[in-house]
Design a protein around this motif. Structure first.
Motif, PDB file in Angstrom:
ATOM      1  N   ALA A  48       0.854  -1.185   0.000  1.00 13.33           N
ATOM      2  CA  ALA A  48       0.000   0.000   0.000  1.00 13.33           C
ATOM      3  C   ALA A  48       0.888   1.233   0.000  1.00 13.33           C
ATOM      4  CB  ALA A  48      -0.923   0.009   1.216  1.00 13.33           C
ATOM      5  N   THR A  49       0.326   2.341  -0.447  1.00 11.11           N
ATOM      6  CA  THR A  49       1.051   3.601  -0.431  1.00 11.11           C
ATOM      7  C   THR A  49       0.076   4.728  -0.143  1.00 11.11           C
ATOM      8  OG1 THR A  49       2.757   4.890  -1.591  1.00 11.11           O
ATOM      9  CG2 THR A  49       0.862   4.160  -2.898  1.00 11.11           C
ATOM     10  N   LEU A  50       0.599   5.934   0.002  1.00 11.67           N
ATOM     11  CA  LEU A  50      -0.194   7.072   0.448  1.00 11.67           C
ATOM     12  C   LEU A  50      -0.227   8.134  -0.653  1.00 11.67           C
ATOM     13  CD1 LEU A  50      -1.614   7.616   3.198  1.00 11.67           C
ATOM     14  CD2 LEU A  50       0.375   8.957   3.849  1.00 11.67           C
ATOM     15  N   GLY A  76      -9.432   1.560  -6.101  1.00 11.15           N
ATOM     16  CA  GLY A  76      -8.402   2.228  -5.323  1.00 11.15           C
ATOM     17  C   GLY A  76      -7.026   1.612  -5.425  1.00 11.15           C
ATOM     18  N   ASN A  77      -6.803   0.787  -6.440  1.00 13.22           N
ATOM     19  CA  ASN A  77      -5.475   0.230  -6.673  1.00 13.22           C
ATOM     20  C   ASN A  77      -4.760   1.042  -7.748  1.00 13.22           C
ATOM     21  OD1 ASN A  77      -5.737  -2.089  -4.901  1.00 13.22           O
ATOM     22  ND2 ASN A  77      -7.176  -2.897  -6.424  1.00 13.22           N
ATOM     23  N   ARG A  94      -2.316  -0.927  -3.187  1.00 20.01           N
ATOM     24  CA  ARG A  94      -3.465  -0.177  -2.692  1.00 20.01           C
ATOM     25  C   ARG A  94      -3.054   1.267  -2.438  1.00 20.01           C
ATOM     26  NH1 ARG A  94      -7.514  -1.887   0.592  1.00 20.01           N
ATOM     27  NH2 ARG A  94      -7.395  -3.727  -0.726  1.00 20.01           N
ATOM     28  N   VAL A  95      -3.867   2.210  -2.887  1.00 25.87           N
ATOM     29  CA  VAL A  95      -3.592   3.628  -2.680  1.00 25.87           C
ATOM     30  C   VAL A  95      -4.495   4.138  -1.563  1.00 25.87           C
ATOM     31  CG1 VAL A  95      -3.558   5.919  -3.716  1.00 25.87           C
ATOM     32  CG2 VAL A  95      -2.898   3.919  -5.090  1.00 25.87           C
ATOM     33  N   CYS A  96      -3.889   4.534  -0.451  1.00 26.96           N
ATOM     34  CA  CYS A  96      -4.616   5.059   0.698  1.00 26.96           C
ATOM     35  C   CYS A  96      -4.587   6.582   0.620  1.00 26.96           C
ATOM     36  CB  CYS A  96      -3.962   4.593   1.996  1.00 26.96           C
ATOM     37  SG  CYS A  96      -3.845   2.793   2.149  1.00 26.96           S
ATOM     38  N   LEU A  97      -5.747   7.193   0.778  1.00 26.95           N
ATOM     39  CA  LEU A  97      -5.856   8.635   0.589  1.00 26.95           C
ATOM     40  C   LEU A  97      -5.802   9.378   1.909  1.00 26.95           C
ATOM     41  CD1 LEU A  97      -8.644   8.720  -2.132  1.00 26.95           C
ATOM     42  CD2 LEU A  97      -6.161   8.645  -2.438  1.00 26.95           C
TER      43      LEU A  97
END
Length: 249
Positions: free
Chosen positions: A132-134, A157-158, A222-225
């Motif tokens: 995952a990343t931000l 959201g990937n 996964r992209v965490c917002l």
């Protein structure tokens, strides 16, 4: 692979910090508002309650002495390790009890604990993404800035792609999921150990973005917002800005 239940997830935050920086010499030790940059990063990460343990991984005794001087934990690593992810993987091998490894670069002195919480949330919620990343909203003037890494995501959201260029081409006003990437990563421990052994692909080499390695080999990110923004310090100009930056916890 399934992770432990929510309350038992163990998260190790590794802060790779080397002395041999190029754009800003001895970057980790430069003082920001009276305190070395790497100490800022370490202490702010330590304030995040989601983290089981926070360690600084370094090749420098000077950096180690700074962290030890503020009561922190240091892992010494080889000077020839090529990337922050490789350095984090070396440390991860020493902590087999950990489920998730966060790679937080030492040039994020103003990282907020809430941002690390947001990055860790998929794992704490019982999901098990490999990586995952931000990211945060992209401002209009950043679209054409090659110093800003952009992400486009799919409907779940990937990450679809990362680039220093403007993506996608704006034939119509942008309505897609386009974000400003922060180079902070969370890995399932087993995947981090595999990721650093994957071969570099042409996209990674072209863009000089190591996260593209995962996409090129068919893995999802996964992209965490987050709505929070920080000031990453890589240049003398950014260092000057950091001296006046008003950090809010």
């Amino acid at each position: 692979m399934e992770l432990n239940c929510m309350n038992n997830i163990k998260i190790l935050c590794v802060i790779p910090s080397r002395i041999g920086s190029t754009r800003l010499p001895r970057k980790a030790l430069v003082p920001i508002q009276g305190k070395p940059m790497v100490q800022w990063t370490y202490e702010n990460a330590l304030r995040c309650r989601s983290m089981t343990k926070v360690v600084v991984a370094t090749d420098s005794m000077e950096i180690a002495e700074v962290i030890a001087g503020c009561g922190g934990t240091v892992e010494m690593t080889d000077v020839n390790i090529p990337t922050g992810s490789d350095r984090a993987a070396v440390v991860a091998e020493r902590y087999p009890e950990m489920d998730v490894i966060i790679n937080l670069q030492g040039d994020e002195p103003f990282i907020k604990p809430q941002m690390l919480d947001e990055l860790a949330r998929p794992f704490l919620n019982g999901e098990a993404p490999e990586m995952a990343t931000l990211a945060f909203p992209l401002l209009p003037h950043e679209m054409s800035d090659p110093g800003v890494v952009k992400i486009v995501t799919d409907l779940r959201g990937n990450a679809l792609y990362f680039s220093r260029s403007m993506i996608p081409f704006q034939r119509q006003p942008s309505v897609g999921a386009l974000y400003h990437h922060m180079g902070i990563y969370a890995f399932r421990r087993d995947f981090l150990l595999r990721f650093t052994k994957l071969s570099q692909g042409p996209l990674e080499l072209t863009e000089s973005l190591e996260q593209l390695r995962a996409l090129e080999h068919g893995h999802k990110i996964r992209v965490c917002l987050t709505q929070h923004r920080t000031l990453e310090v890589n240049t003398p100009e950014e260092l000057a800005m950091a001296q006046e930056f008003a950090y809010e916890a």
